[in-house]
Design a protein around this motif. Sequence first.
Motif, PDB file in Angstrom:
ATOM      1  N   ASN A 232       4.557  10.975  -6.504  1.00 37.00           N
ATOM      2  CA  ASN A 232       3.507  10.095  -5.974  1.00 37.00           C
ATOM      3  C   ASN A 232       4.066   8.678  -5.839  1.00 37.00           C
TER       4      ASN A 232
ATOM      5  N   LYS B 154       7.059   4.238  -7.897  1.00 34.16           N
ATOM      6  CA  LYS B 154       7.365   2.808  -7.924  1.00 34.16           C
ATOM      7  C   LYS B 154       7.578   2.317  -9.350  1.00 34.16           C
TER       8      LYS B 154
ATOM      9  N   ILE C  23      -1.216   0.142 -11.175  1.00 36.23           N
ATOM     10  CA  ILE C  23      -0.485   1.027 -10.276  1.00 36.23           C
ATOM     11  C   ILE C  23      -0.429   2.435 -10.861  1.00 36.23           C
TER      12      ILE C  23
ATOM     13  N   LYS D  39      -3.841   4.026 -10.386  1.00 34.27           N
ATOM     14  CA  LYS D  39      -4.038   4.544  -9.032  1.00 34.27           C
ATOM     15  C   LYS D  39      -3.294   5.853  -8.857  1.00 34.27           C
ATOM     16  N   GLY D  40      -2.047   5.832  -9.334  1.00 32.80           N
ATOM     17  CA  GLY D  40      -1.225   7.021  -9.176  1.00 32.80           C
ATOM     18  C   GLY D  40      -1.836   8.235  -9.839  1.00 32.80           C
TER      19      GLY D  40
ATOM     20  N   ASN E  95       2.959   5.718  -6.095  1.00 29.14           N
ATOM     21  CA  ASN E  95       2.656   4.727  -7.135  1.00 29.14           C
ATOM     22  C   ASN E  95       3.455   4.977  -8.401  1.00 29.14           C
TER      23      ASN E  95
ATOM     24  N   HIS F  42       0.842  -1.199   0.000  1.00 29.90           N
ATOM     25  CA  HIS F  42       0.000   0.000   0.000  1.00 29.90           C
ATOM     26  C   HIS F  42       0.869   1.237   0.000  1.00 29.90           C
ATOM     27  N   PRO F  43       1.452   1.532  -1.114  1.00 34.58           N
ATOM     28  CA  PRO F  43       2.330   2.703  -1.157  1.00 34.58           C
ATOM     29  C   PRO F  43       1.579   3.992  -0.874  1.00 34.58           C
ATOM     30  N   SER F  44       0.319   3.993  -1.064  1.00 37.94           N
ATOM     31  CA  SER F  44      -0.418   5.235  -0.838  1.00 37.94           C
ATOM     32  C   SER F  44      -0.429   5.619   0.632  1.00 37.94           C
TER      33      SER F  44
END
Lengths: 473, 459
Positions: free
Chosen positions: B125, B130, B176, B179-180, B127, B44-46
């Motif tokens: 960000n 990453k 991903i 999401k980002g 995501n 969960h990078p967020s």
Amino acid sequence: MSPSAVQHATKTIRLTSAWRSPARSLSIATARSRSDSRSLAPFPRRSIQTATKWRPVQVLDEWVAKEARPISLRQLMVFGRSLTEQRLISSANYVRTELPTRIAHRIRDMQRLPYVVVTNPHISDVYDLYYNAFDMFRRVKEIKTLEENERFCQEIARMLRAHLSVIPKLAMGILECSGLMEQRELDRFMNTILRSRISRRVIAEQHLALTETFNSPWFSPGAKLSEGEFIGEVFLKCIARDVIERCGTAVQALARSANGPDVQIPEIRITGHMEASFPYILSHLEYIIGELLRNSVQAVIEHHARSKKNQGRPPPPIEVTLCEAQQHVIIRVSDQGGGIPRDILPYLWSFSKGPKSAQRLENLTQVPLMAATLQELRVDGNFSGLQDGKAGPTPPSYAHARAHDGSLTSLSTRPPHLRLGMGLPLSRVYAEYWAGSLELHSLEGYGVDAFLQISKLGNKNEQLATRATMDSL
Amino acid sequence: MIGLYRPLRCLTPKATPARRLRPRTAASFYSTSTSASTSATELHPSRQKWSQPPSTATVTDAEIANLSNKHQHSLSLADLVRHGRPPLSTEALYSSANFTLSLLPIRLAHRIQALRNLPFIVVSNPNISKIYNNYLHSLSTLLPWKHRTISNIEAEIQFTSVLAELVQTHQDTIPILAKGFLECRRYISPGEVTRFLDEHLRARIGTRLIAEQHIALHYSSVPHFDPSASPTPCPEHPSYIGVIDTALCPADVVNSCANWVAEICEYKYGERPEWIVDGEPETAFAYVPMHLEYILTELLKNAFRATIENRHKKEPIVITIAPEPPDAGPPKVKLDPPAENLGAFRSEAIKPLDDNAPGVTIRIRDRGGGIAPEVLPNVWSYSFTTFSEDDMPGGGSGADALSVISNTGGGGSSIAGLGYGLPLSRAYAEYFGGGIGVQSLYGWGTDVYLRLKGVGKIE
């Protein structure tokens, strides 16, 4: 320059009929070197008396500076619905100033084209026609009485007749010039000039029709018109199904007589919202639908004959679907005629066609004859045109219908083998004129789907080239 | 890959005996001062704080600049089949490896460059960051190979496992990134997002295709013949060349995708729309089955959902298959017969494919009521979505029922429901010169035209 000098100057540069026979290879070195292998016909002798074309430009400048005032179908209808003498005079004065304004814009466009293009004989003819029309209309004084209106209407009718051959001339000129200018530019020029031509004819013909109505014995000011009728040229309720059936029958008859009794003609099936209707100018709609059905019928006949496995089976029908939404009516014409060949596809909407240009040019030379004499070259003499009263509704001004529908009617009734290559792009100009659209999707090897979208409400302004459009009302 | 093809084999590369290069973990490459740890296990990078992108210590800017200045080769299907028909000989296998090696670093560098040109706040960000680091990592694994020529077995095996790792690392790039960008929508315009994603995802298709093709050819080559061990689909079938099926029958794919979508509809809505396949269903052409399955599934989902939601009569969906007239000219690609008889790849089992259609157009016509005029301009936009911030993919609450169910259908992509289906399908179709056209008859239905270009004639 006095008018008589202008006339004389015009005469001296009118090219003789010598240029019509391509066998005479007259040429000027400069023109030849630029066009050589790319142009389609040897350029005939060019006019070198160009000094006479430099007419006083100040007058033109004044009119170019004016803005055209676009109009919508609804305005045309509302205006004509309660016709009084005052309204008629007001309509006459609207036309009196709109015509020269719109022509002036197009003349200026033409003046800006490359010299070598405008001196092409066909384009040059059109230029002369336009300039003479401009000269004539700009001098008309304000109209105050019905008699003045009558004289004005006669002038309009004369101009409409004289300009009947503009479309084929322009098309020929564009084809001949296809090597001299970028294709995109040529197409843009042609689209603009055709759109403007439609607009001038719409307002001119509408005024003629209104005058006719006003003068007819049965007319009384303020009489209520029922929906199945015309206000001038505008048909209040084009029922899509009826129009398609009529055009379909006509196209099938044309195909039958052109292809012989042995060839099977595909059926045209209509499904969907059968009650769909909208106000429109009937001749425009009939032209577009006619072109789409012609293409489909011809393609199906040829494709069916070519594929061996179809022997003995009837050709697949052409399916027309009507879709009515709140603001639009969409007509989809779906055929199984084999699709559009790959080599033609990039040039589908272009007036300066690719591989088939030479043949198109040849065919176009036969059309000016047809446009000039309305009855001529009907396929078997018994074939009835789309608007001669034998089939379907007619605007009340029968006499004028003959004259000013001539340009479209003759194009619509030409024999199917005479491929002009303009049906699609010209149909699109008509469709987009009242803010509609025409799209085509081809399934190569199988068939084509055409989508014609029409605005139902009639409240979109004409799409003129010089203005951003806004809805009225 | 989007993973809707329901792979049954595991995705991690299997070790070949005593010859495996273990990839170094990402963490050891970057300075430990950053909190944006790019370990692949981070879920969960967020939840993390937004951070600076890490330094590019192992891939110098000069390297990236050098590579991204080079021309990026546009991949064609013919490129992929040029090394021969499986099972490839050793020489052909080396040739494939070297060809792949010549293309990949440049492609990765271009992607890194494009990512770097996004606004700072966007790449910060977690995501997006990453994904950026994934690309850096992959490029760093390929750089040591750049000046070598692969000419022996060990090198080729090592190289193939590097490729397998690359494919695996970038498996979930799209969800991903999605999401980002969703999180960043305040800082970047939808137009910019669409422009970036269009280019990025198209390039990604090609990159993965090259890599997967070589992996598949590797596992169906003479020295390593073991199709079942391949991490990417590598069917042992004479009509396949790597990931390409030279005798793909679109009608079969239509029916299998339609069945799958119909099952979901039946499960969720209690209705099972009907469909008809007409035109020329026996048509065959050369294409990548995974791509076609993805595109058709997306388009059929749209058609089926519209049909179900249409209150009026439920008409069957008509799918017309129209092959292009066969190429009259000489074959585009000439392939020698396979080097050895192995498995199904036997000399006499190979049939010449000279009546292959060069391309196919598939028309999907539904009576689902059409697309509303105000929605129509947005259907090609990646950021067009009816998702709200709370409805993250897989969360379920506002999400499209069809998409949620399809997410759980084995390796399913969680991007469904984000409105990526149409633009992504178009990217796939256009990759080899095809395209998608959409025509809406609002109040009646929709026609979708899928044009696909194959390889053409192969001999």
